[in-house]
Design a protein around this motif. Structure first.
Motif, PDB file in Angstrom:
ATOM      1  N   SER A  15      22.672 -34.095  -9.228  1.00 50.01           N
ATOM      2  CA  SER A  15      22.018 -34.462  -7.979  1.00 50.01           C
ATOM      3  C   SER A  15      23.025 -35.186  -7.102  1.00 50.01           C
ATOM      4  O   SER A  15      24.106 -35.573  -7.564  1.00 50.01           O
ATOM      5  N   VAL A  16      22.656 -35.375  -5.833  1.00 45.87           N
ATOM      6  CA  VAL A  16      23.535 -36.086  -4.914  1.00 45.87           C
ATOM      7  C   VAL A  16      23.691 -37.543  -5.344  1.00 45.87           C
ATOM      8  O   VAL A  16      24.790 -38.109  -5.263  1.00 45.87           O
ATOM      9  N   ASP A  17      22.604 -38.154  -5.816  1.00 44.14           N
ATOM     10  CA  ASP A  17      22.684 -39.535  -6.291  1.00 44.14           C
ATOM     11  C   ASP A  17      23.681 -39.651  -7.432  1.00 44.14           C
ATOM     12  O   ASP A  17      24.497 -40.590  -7.472  1.00 44.14           O
ATOM     13  N   ASP A  18      23.605 -38.700  -8.368  1.00 48.32           N
ATOM     14  CA  ASP A  18      24.516 -38.716  -9.508  1.00 48.32           C
ATOM     15  C   ASP A  18      25.955 -38.506  -9.049  1.00 48.32           C
ATOM     16  O   ASP A  18      26.888 -39.142  -9.564  1.00 48.32           O
ATOM     17  N   LEU A  19      26.160 -37.625  -8.067  1.00 48.78           N
ATOM     18  CA  LEU A  19      27.502 -37.368  -7.559  1.00 48.78           C
ATOM     19  C   LEU A  19      28.109 -38.617  -6.941  1.00 48.78           C
ATOM     20  O   LEU A  19      29.244 -38.999  -7.243  1.00 48.78           O
ATOM     21  N   VAL A  20      27.359 -39.264  -6.049  1.00 46.80           N
ATOM     22  CA  VAL A  20      27.875 -40.458  -5.381  1.00 46.80           C
ATOM     23  C   VAL A  20      28.143 -41.563  -6.400  1.00 46.80           C
ATOM     24  O   VAL A  20      29.164 -42.268  -6.329  1.00 46.80           O
ATOM     25  N   ALA A  21      27.245 -41.726  -7.381  1.00 47.74           N
ATOM     26  CA  ALA A  21      27.432 -42.768  -8.395  1.00 47.74           C
ATOM     27  C   ALA A  21      28.677 -42.509  -9.227  1.00 47.74           C
ATOM     28  O   ALA A  21      29.443 -43.444  -9.530  1.00 47.74           O
ATOM     29  N   GLN A  22      28.910 -41.236  -9.601  1.00 45.64           N
ATOM     30  CA  GLN A  22      30.090 -40.917 -10.403  1.00 45.64           C
ATOM     31  C   GLN A  22      31.372 -41.145  -9.616  1.00 45.64           C
ATOM     32  O   GLN A  22      32.365 -41.650 -10.154  1.00 45.64           O
ATOM     33  N   VAL A  23      31.364 -40.781  -8.332  1.00 44.92           N
ATOM     34  CA  VAL A  23      32.563 -40.957  -7.526  1.00 44.92           C
ATOM     35  C   VAL A  23      32.857 -42.444  -7.320  1.00 44.92           C
ATOM     36  O   VAL A  23      34.013 -42.883  -7.385  1.00 44.92           O
ATOM     37  N   ILE A  24      31.814 -43.232  -7.088  1.00 50.22           N
ATOM     38  CA  ILE A  24      32.012 -44.674  -6.941  1.00 50.22           C
ATOM     39  C   ILE A  24      32.580 -45.264  -8.228  1.00 50.22           C
ATOM     40  O   ILE A  24      33.503 -46.099  -8.209  1.00 50.22           O
ATOM     41  N   ALA A  25      32.046 -44.851  -9.374  1.00 51.20           N
ATOM     42  CA  ALA A  25      32.555 -45.342 -10.649  1.00 51.20           C
ATOM     43  C   ALA A  25      34.007 -44.937 -10.861  1.00 51.20           C
ATOM     44  O   ALA A  25      34.819 -45.714 -11.395  1.00 51.20           O
ATOM     45  N   ASP A  41      22.510 -38.052   3.990  1.00 54.87           N
ATOM     46  CA  ASP A  41      21.996 -39.323   3.453  1.00 54.87           C
ATOM     47  C   ASP A  41      22.959 -39.975   2.473  1.00 54.87           C
ATOM     48  O   ASP A  41      22.565 -40.857   1.693  1.00 54.87           O
ATOM     49  N   ALA A  42      24.247 -39.559   2.493  1.00 59.41           N
ATOM     50  CA  ALA A  42      25.205 -40.171   1.579  1.00 59.41           C
ATOM     51  C   ALA A  42      25.450 -41.637   1.936  1.00 59.41           C
ATOM     52  O   ALA A  42      25.652 -42.470   1.046  1.00 59.41           O
ATOM     53  N   ALA A  43      25.439 -41.970   3.225  1.00 59.53           N
ATOM     54  CA  ALA A  43      25.682 -43.356   3.637  1.00 59.53           C
ATOM     55  C   ALA A  43      24.608 -44.284   3.078  1.00 59.53           C
ATOM     56  O   ALA A  43      24.905 -45.400   2.619  1.00 59.53           O
TER      57      ALA A  43
END
Length: 256
Positions: A184-194, A225-227
């Motif tokens: 999901s997009v949430d998972d993608l953003v969380a992984q990239v931040i990590a 909605d990534a921001a």
């Protein structure tokens, strides 16, 4: 007594020709008609569209052959010229073909069959008897008419050592790092931040700012909605995220 109109016309005189030829705009002979109307000529350009659609698949030939190695033949057919349908081929030594080779009987059957799947997976053999594991994808135009085919023929006679070399990881890791796979997009953003947060050169005092800058350079904010997601994961407001993005854009503009 003549009226005013007759009196005015009486003063008009035809210009003397003095033996000169009559001007072309006064010639009594009719102008020659065109033999055809420009809009009556119909030119069939559908073959150009079909060829362009097929050509768009050419990068897939190089990509698939690079993925599976020298034991995999990848062929792109264009059905607008069946006598030389092969317009792109990689590892043609497997079947002994090259660009300009004719269409196969399997491709002809797909071309003339109105129904059926757009792809097929099957076993086949070369002229020398080598066994192939093959898969073909039919390329169709907007009307659903087959215009080409992408075929992948993997030779089962490929030496195991060559196959292992193809799929073995490189000794030196690639410069672009690893790819992030998410559900999901949430998972993608969380992984990239990590991933960015694990950078030892990232200072704690500018952590959020640096993370937003890294995410912007990666193109994360192109996602809808990534921001808002980044703001929630970093524990800051969305306006702060946009502020970091604007400042980063200004820094990039000054560097150009």
């Amino acid at each position: 007594m003549p009226n005013a109109k007759t009196w005015r016309n009486s003063w008009r005189r035809e210009p003397r020709s003095y033996g000169l030829p009559e001007p072309f705009w006064k010639m009594s002979s009719p102008r020659p008609r065109r033999s055809f109307h420009p809009w009556s000529v119909r030119i069939d350009l559908s073959w150009m569209v079909s060829s362009q659609v097929t050509v768009n698949w050419m990068p897939a030939v190089a990509a698939l052959s690079a993925l599976f190695g020298p034991g995999c033949e990848v062929v792109l057919h264009a059905f607008d010229s069946l006598h030389a349908s092969v317009i792109k081929i990689a590892n043609g030594h497997i079947t002994g073909r090259q660009e300009g080779a004719p269409v196969t009987d399997f491709a002809l059957d797909k071309l003339h069959s109105a129904a059926g799947s757009q792809w097929s997976s099957y076993f086949s053999r070369t002229r020398e008897g080598s066994l192939l594991k093959s898969s073909s994808i039919t390329i169709s135009n907007r009307e659903g008419k087959p215009i080409g085919m992408l075929c992948v023929n993997f030779s089962l006679d490929t030496p195991l050592g060559s196959l292992l070399d193809t799929f073995a990881p490189p000794a030196v890791p690639p410069a672009h790092g690893t790819e992030t796979f998410a559900s999901s997009v949430d998972d993608l953003v969380a992984q990239v931040i990590a991933k960015v947060d694990r950078d030892p050169g990232l200072g704690s005092n500018v952590r959020n700012k640096a993370i937003v800058h890294r995410l912007y350079d990666m193109g994360i904010f192109e996602i809808k909605d990534a921001a808002q997601l980044v703001a929630e994961l970093l524990g800051i407001s969305r306006h702060t995220v946009y502020l970091h993005i604007r400042n980063h854009k200004a820094e990039l503009a000054e560097q150009q």
